[in-house]
Scaffold this active site. Sequence first.
Site, PDB file in Angstrom:
ATOM      1  N   THR A  96       0.911  -1.525  -0.047  1.00 53.73           N
ATOM      2  CA  THR A  96      -0.305   0.042  -0.231  1.00 53.73           C
ATOM      3  C   THR A  96       0.634   1.057   0.226  1.00 53.73           C
ATOM      4  OG1 THR A  96      -1.174  -1.122   1.226  1.00 53.73           O
ATOM      5  CG2 THR A  96      -1.231   0.756   1.209  1.00 53.73           C
ATOM      6  N   LYS A 171      -7.988   1.405  -1.998  1.00 50.68           N
ATOM      7  CA  LYS A 171      -7.349   0.777  -0.713  1.00 50.68           C
ATOM      8  C   LYS A 171      -7.276   2.318  -0.239  1.00 50.68           C
ATOM      9  CE  LYS A 171      -4.869  -1.956   1.476  1.00 50.68           C
ATOM     10  NZ  LYS A 171      -5.483  -2.845   2.507  1.00 50.68           N
TER      11      LYS A 171
END
Length: 290
Positions: A96, A171
Amino acid sequence: MARVAFIGLGRMGHGMAGRYLDAGFTVSVWNRSKAKAEDLIARGARWATSPEDAAIDADAVVTMVADDNASREVWLTKDGAAANMKAGALAIECSTVSHQHALHMAGVLGARGLIYIDSPVTGLPDAAAAGKLTLLVGADPADLELARPYLEPLSTTIRHFGAVGSGTVYKLINNLMGAIQIAGIAEGLAIAEQAGLDMKLVLEAIETGVAASPQVIRHSKRMAERNFAGATFTAALRQKDAAYAVALAESLLSAPPIMGRAAVQSYDRAKAYAPDDDEGKMIEIVSRPK
Ligand code: NAP
């Protein structure tokens, strides 16, 4: 057999790398600290001396490291993965990272003839080890098709949000909404505790009430019991995700992202308190009596 280089063998990456071994790929691995690779080496992975060494003959390089800084280190430094990859190889970022970083990487690696796609994930480490992640992909459709054989061993669901960077956008909003919920649960439970409510009853009411979500149900129980065994997602990682999401919000919205900023502040405190412990441990700070 297709060759995969896997870089970053933390809680998530270790299990993900193992999936490629299970699926019969030729796998090379690199991690900043070698100890986490030992059992993968015993299972047949080649230990690489650097990200560059891991990636040199790979058809696809998959990274699962902490943040933008770690991603830059493993891709772009002198002995980074991108240094000597073959033209047309896939660069799959599962970490991420910030939206800006994903776009930057796509530009830099694209200019070197590589295909960069962002594919951050949802799912905990046990799902990573079982190949049951959901992948949140940003890629040209043709690039996604090229990448699919390398994504399928990791996942049960592949969600394609659009062009490069769009998987990361989703995300980040997912994890920002999670951060707000978890910080909210900590405050709600702390109030209930200090007001002397029966916490068994409180948990029961939460689980069956309208404020419940899978996130709320999971964390409220762990927080109320102060049971943080087997930390899966750390305060430092949650703080990072919330901060990246707020930066994205600030780049897109004219109204200040008040909720997001408050979540970042909550996680700044949680990170200062116990960076590598479970994110839910913030209840220990929040619940101190007046
Ligand atoms: P982790 O256990 O803390 O592992 C982090 C990994 O990044 C380790 O391999 C670590 O190497 C490496 N790393 C950190 N800084 C580095 C640097 N400067 N240079 C090179 N390598 C570096 O974290 P994780 O839980 O596996 O998370 C990995 C990624 O997945 C993060 O982006 C996280 O946000 C995301 N994610 C996590 C979860 C979860 O439930 N845990 C779920 C979805 C997504 P060392 O082993 O040497 O420290």
